[in-house]
Design an enzyme around this catalytic site. Structure first.
Site, PDB file in Angstrom:
ATOM      1  N   GLU A  79      31.686  34.681  32.878  1.00  0.00           N
ATOM      2  CA  GLU A  79      31.941  35.033  34.085  1.00  0.00           C
ATOM      3  C   GLU A  79      30.948  36.168  34.513  1.00  0.00           C
ATOM      4  O   GLU A  79      30.439  36.972  33.808  1.00  0.00           O
ATOM      5  CB  GLU A  79      33.024  35.859  34.287  1.00  0.00           C
ATOM      6  CG  GLU A  79      33.512  36.305  35.476  1.00  0.00           C
ATOM      7  CD  GLU A  79      35.072  37.181  35.605  1.00  0.00           C
ATOM      8  OE1 GLU A  79      35.538  37.508  34.703  1.00  0.00           O
ATOM      9  OE2 GLU A  79      35.319  37.546  36.681  1.00  0.00           O
ATOM     10  N   LYS A 259      43.168  42.998  33.467  1.00  0.00           N
ATOM     11  CA  LYS A 259      42.158  41.905  33.388  1.00  0.00           C
ATOM     12  C   LYS A 259      40.876  42.430  33.382  1.00  0.00           C
ATOM     13  O   LYS A 259      40.040  41.877  32.679  1.00  0.00           O
ATOM     14  CB  LYS A 259      42.559  40.770  34.752  1.00  0.00           C
ATOM     15  CG  LYS A 259      41.812  39.652  34.476  1.00  0.00           C
ATOM     16  CD  LYS A 259      40.435  39.642  35.090  1.00  0.00           C
ATOM     17  CE  LYS A 259      39.896  38.258  34.957  1.00  0.00           C
ATOM     18  NZ  LYS A 259      38.144  38.412  35.245  1.00  0.00           N
ATOM     19  N   ASP A 275      40.175  37.111  16.820  1.00  0.00           N
ATOM     20  CA  ASP A 275      41.104  36.095  17.618  1.00  0.00           C
ATOM     21  C   ASP A 275      41.599  36.931  18.706  1.00  0.00           C
ATOM     22  O   ASP A 275      42.200  37.783  18.730  1.00  0.00           O
ATOM     23  CB  ASP A 275      42.449  36.061  16.672  1.00  0.00           C
ATOM     24  CG  ASP A 275      43.548  35.330  17.170  1.00  0.00           C
ATOM     25  OD1 ASP A 275      43.629  35.071  18.545  1.00  0.00           O
ATOM     26  OD2 ASP A 275      44.539  34.986  16.261  1.00  0.00           O
ATOM     27  N   HIS A 372      29.355  41.866  42.737  1.00  0.00           N
ATOM     28  CA  HIS A 372      30.090  40.901  41.964  1.00  0.00           C
ATOM     29  C   HIS A 372      29.252  39.363  42.627  1.00  0.00           C
ATOM     30  O   HIS A 372      28.955  38.460  42.044  1.00  0.00           O
ATOM     31  CB  HIS A 372      31.470  40.541  42.152  1.00  0.00           C
ATOM     32  CG  HIS A 372      32.167  39.459  41.309  1.00  0.00           C
ATOM     33  ND1 HIS A 372      31.896  39.237  39.892  1.00  0.00           N
ATOM     34  CD2 HIS A 372      32.874  38.483  41.867  1.00  0.00           C
ATOM     35  CE1 HIS A 372      32.779  38.300  39.533  1.00  0.00           C
ATOM     36  NE2 HIS A 372      33.341  37.751  40.796  1.00  0.00           N
TER      37      HIS A 372
HETATM   38  P1  HMG Z   1      24.512  48.110  41.042  1.00  0.00           P
HETATM   39  O1  HMG Z   1      24.821  49.417  41.774  1.00  0.00           O
HETATM   40  O2  HMG Z   1      23.660  47.232  42.083  1.00  0.00           O
HETATM   41  O3  HMG Z   1      23.453  48.286  39.900  1.00  0.00           O
HETATM   42  O4  HMG Z   1      25.588  47.354  40.531  1.00  0.00           O
HETATM   43  P2  HMG Z   1      22.097  49.068  39.719  1.00  0.00           P
HETATM   44  O5  HMG Z   1      20.986  48.254  40.374  1.00  0.00           O
HETATM   45  O6  HMG Z   1      22.522  50.448  40.393  1.00  0.00           O
HETATM   46  O7  HMG Z   1      21.976  49.119  38.170  1.00  0.00           O
HETATM   47  C1  HMG Z   1      22.750  49.968  37.641  1.00  0.00           C
HETATM   48  C2  HMG Z   1      22.777  49.221  36.008  1.00  0.00           C
HETATM   49  O8  HMG Z   1      23.776  48.294  36.201  1.00  0.00           O
HETATM   50  C3  HMG Z   1      21.421  48.927  35.912  1.00  0.00           C
HETATM   51  O9  HMG Z   1      20.780  49.577  35.065  1.00  0.00           O
HETATM   52  C4  HMG Z   1      22.058  47.777  34.615  1.00  0.00           C
HETATM   53  O10 HMG Z   1      22.369  48.389  33.434  1.00  0.00           O
HETATM   54  C5  HMG Z   1      23.353  47.029  35.484  1.00  0.00           C
HETATM   55  P3  HMG Z   1      19.145  49.801  34.884  1.00  0.00           P
HETATM   56  O11 HMG Z   1      19.005  48.579  34.229  1.00  0.00           O
HETATM   57  O12 HMG Z   1      18.857  49.528  36.374  1.00  0.00           O
HETATM   58  O13 HMG Z   1      18.621  51.153  34.073  1.00  0.00           O
HETATM   59  N1  HMG Z   1      23.043  45.796  36.063  1.00  0.00           N
HETATM   60  C6  HMG Z   1      22.839  44.799  35.673  1.00  0.00           C
HETATM   61  N2  HMG Z   1      22.754  44.099  34.432  1.00  0.00           N
HETATM   62  C7  HMG Z   1      22.603  42.967  34.164  1.00  0.00           C
HETATM   63  N3  HMG Z   1      22.094  42.254  35.373  1.00  0.00           N
HETATM   64  C8  HMG Z   1      22.056  42.573  36.495  1.00  0.00           C
HETATM   65  C9  HMG Z   1      22.256  44.079  36.746  1.00  0.00           C
HETATM   66  N4  HMG Z   1      22.490  44.632  37.676  1.00  0.00           N
HETATM   67  C10 HMG Z   1      22.876  45.898  37.514  1.00  0.00           C
HETATM   68  N5  HMG Z   1      21.933  41.677  37.245  1.00  0.00           N
HETATM   69  C11 HMG Z   1      27.100  45.785  39.680  1.00  0.00           C
HETATM   70  C12 HMG Z   1      25.884  45.988  40.527  1.00  0.00           C
HETATM   71  C13 HMG Z   1      27.374  44.355  39.658  1.00  0.00           C
HETATM   72  C14 HMG Z   1      26.668  45.929  38.432  1.00  0.00           C
HETATM   73  C15 HMG Z   1      28.109  46.794  40.074  1.00  0.00           C
HETATM   74  O14 HMG Z   1      28.478  46.492  41.476  1.00  0.00           O
HETATM   75  C16 HMG Z   1      29.341  46.606  39.378  1.00  0.00           C
HETATM   76  O15 HMG Z   1      29.517  47.136  38.218  1.00  0.00           O
HETATM   77  N6  HMG Z   1      30.533  45.904  39.770  1.00  0.00           N
HETATM   78  C17 HMG Z   1      31.647  45.655  39.094  1.00  0.00           C
HETATM   79  C18 HMG Z   1      31.725  43.933  38.944  1.00  0.00           C
HETATM   80  C19 HMG Z   1      32.693  43.884  37.892  1.00  0.00           C
HETATM   81  O16 HMG Z   1      33.758  44.321  37.703  1.00  0.00           O
HETATM   82  N7  HMG Z   1      32.782  42.393  37.694  1.00  0.00           N
HETATM   83  C20 HMG Z   1      33.829  41.766  36.631  1.00  0.00           C
HETATM   84  C21 HMG Z   1      34.347  40.611  37.620  1.00  0.00           C
HETATM   85  S1  HMG Z   1      35.652  41.223  38.671  1.00  0.00           S
HETATM   86  C22 HMG Z   1      36.915  41.220  37.753  1.00  0.00           C
HETATM   87  O17 HMG Z   1      37.217  40.345  37.283  1.00  0.00           O
HETATM   88  C23 HMG Z   1      37.677  42.864  37.524  1.00  0.00           C
HETATM   89  C24 HMG Z   1      38.362  43.344  38.690  1.00  0.00           C
HETATM   90  O18 HMG Z   1      39.513  42.513  39.314  1.00  0.00           O
HETATM   91  C25 HMG Z   1      39.291  44.260  37.863  1.00  0.00           C
HETATM   92  C26 HMG Z   1      39.818  45.445  38.794  1.00  0.00           C
HETATM   93  O19 HMG Z   1      40.494  44.950  39.812  1.00  0.00           O
HETATM   94  O20 HMG Z   1      40.116  46.393  38.344  1.00  0.00           O
HETATM   95  C27 HMG Z   1      37.433  43.904  39.651  1.00  0.00           C
END
Ligand code: HMG
Length: 422
Positions: A79, A259, A275, A372
């Site tokens: 994902e 989740k 597992d 995301h």
């Molecule tokens: P952002 O604010 O654009 O990130 O976040 P940033 O540019 O400020 O970067 C902060 C740090 O995030 C970076 O530190 C990296 O460690 C990491 P730095 O390297 O700059 O020192 N980071 C990355 N790492 C790898 N690849 C990248 C990357 N970008 C940032 N491309 C971000 C963007 C997506 C991280 C933020 O919006 C976020 O955390 N969102 C949450 C996303 C999420 O939860 N995804 C899971 C799928 S959704 C789901 O299934 C669960 C859910 O339904 C659960 C719920 O409802 O409770 C949401």
């Protein structure tokens, strides 16, 4: 069909593929993909009717600070944004001083279940009277764990009603997950119950409940850290706490909340050769401990601190089973500095908390789509057939589109290719 698949398990992977290609009409290209992914390692011996190896991407989350140590965490997931979110959450929590994780206990429970019991007290009395003998039988069934300092610890009964009684055995499984040793001990106990108590047993099997392998991760984040301006920071803290509260009140939301936690938990559990079905079942059973399905984590705002807590049942192992035969596991353990099962339990709980923090913060601020979807664009580009060299260009173009979808992705890819040709 039955004749075609009789003795299928005795065929080589190549023969199995040929049978499937003929019976299911697999194209040459599909057969090539299956063949290409087949490995000569231990995979064919791990499961039955082996055909090919289904690969999942492995990445590492960075920035995780647990109990004053820094960790790089191998994660296996399909994902997009899970590893980015784990690293993002971990970075913010590290800035707040990091996560504290504690293992409450590490024991495994198993059940010998009796049916058609007329008088529960008679079984309970008999087990109480013979508990030392039964524990000794369990020890004899698996002496090597006793030599390693573990082994059976206690035995008790529970009246399940309707004439069913569970004899629960608790075992210290040391560094293993312990399923096999537990089942061996239980079957030995069942033998004694049948021979001496003269009561037929229905089945003997470990319990995946994991309620004696609980681990808690906690963190306190200064509210001022949550946004640039104090008002906004206070608002973000309040909204994260409210989002967490909804997961306590509404099972529909709790499922999604959990989740999000399991996004991180499963990815580490898989990377560590454990597992994940067992961990999933245990987590969801724990989420319904008081009768209502609730969020596994809670975030509370008090004065100028946002405090998060996550408790999970984590009956994992670092030796034996798949951890031994999957070559990546040893490397992953090394990368994550895992020297004991407790290390791994703390790491998993901490990743779950960081993952949850990142998701909730995104949800109550910019919305999940912004971050995301940035990463989903890569998957969308790949799904329409973009080659690795086309993915980054197409991803960029899709990100500049209002509501990117598959049709647009195809159209843009076509344009990229046309431009290349001209
Ligand atoms: P952002 O604010 O654009 O990130 O976040 P940033 O540019 O400020 O970067 C902060 C740090 O995030 C970076 O530190 C990296 O460690 C990491 P730095 O390297 O700059 O020192 N980071 C990355 N790492 C790898 N690849 C990248 C990357 N970008 C940032 N491309 C971000 C963007 C997506 C991280 C933020 O919006 C976020 O955390 N969102 C949450 C996303 C999420 O939860 N995804 C899971 C799928 S959704 C789901 O299934 C669960 C859910 O339904 C659960 C719920 O409802 O409770 C949401």
């Amino acid at each position: 069909m039955e004749a075609t698949f009789s003795q299928f398990y005795k065929r080589t992977p190549e023969q199995r593929l040929a049978i499937l290609a003929e019976t299911l009409g697999l194209s040459e290209a599909e057969q090539q993909i299956l063949k290409h992914r087949a490995t000569q390692g231990d995979a064919p011996l791990l499961i039955e009717n082996y055909l090919t190896t289904y690969q999942l991407p492995e990445g590492v989350a960075v920035n995780l600070r647990v109990n004053d140590h820094e960790y790089v965490v191998p994660m296996v997931t399909e994902e997009p944004s899970v590893i980015a979110a784990a690293s993002n959450g971990a970075k913010q929590l590290a800035k707040a001083g990091g996560i504290t994780a504690t293992v409450h206990s590490r024991l495994l429970t198993g059940q010998v279940v009796l049916s058609d019991v007329k008088v529960y007290a008679s079984i309970d009395d008999w087990i109480a009277l013979h508990q030392n003998e039964l524990l000794e039988v369990a020890k004899q069934a698996h002496p090597s764990i006793v030599k390693r300092g573990g082994g059976p610890k206690s035995i008790r009964t529970r009246d399940l009603g309707e004439g069913f009684v569970s004899i629960d055995l608790v075992v210290d499984v040391k560094a293993a997950m312990g399923a096999n040793m537990m089942n061996t001990m239980l079957e030995a106990i069942a033998g004694v119950v049948q021979n001496k108590l003269h009561h037929t047993t229905l089945f003997s099997i470990l319990s995946n409940a994991g309620d004696q392998s609980l681990t808690t991760a906690t963190v306190s984040v200064p509210v001022s850290q949550l946004a640039d301006q104090p008002d906004k920071a206070q608002q973000v803290g309040k909204r994260i706490a409210q989002a967490s509260r909804i997961a306590q009140l509404d099972p529909m939301r709790a499922v999604t909340h959990n989740k999000g936690i399991m996004n991180g938990v499963d990815a580490v559990v898989v990377a560590m050769g454990n597992d994940w079905r067992a961990i999933e079942s245990a987590a969801h059973a724990y989420a319904v401990t008081d009768g209502q399905y609730r969020g596994l984590s809670q975030w509370q705002l008090e004065d100028d601190q946002l405090t998060g807590t996550l408790t999970l049942p984590l009956p994992i192992g670092i030796v034996g089973g798949a951890t031994k035969v999957l070559p990546l596991v040893a490397i992953n353990q090394k990368m994550a500095k895992i020297n004991s099962p407790e290390d791994l339990m703390k790491l998993i709980a901490a990743v779950g908390l960081a993952q949850n923090f990142a998701a909730l913060k995104a949800l109550v601020t910019n919305g999940i789509q912004q971050g995301h979807m940035k990463m989903q664009m890569r998957s969308l580009a790949m799904s329409v057939g973009a080659t690795p060299s086309e993915v980054s260009v197409l991803t960029k173009q899709l990100s500049n589109t209002d509501d990117p979808n598959e049709a647009q992705a195809r159209q843009l890819l076509g344009q990229i290719r046309n431009n290349k040709e001209t």
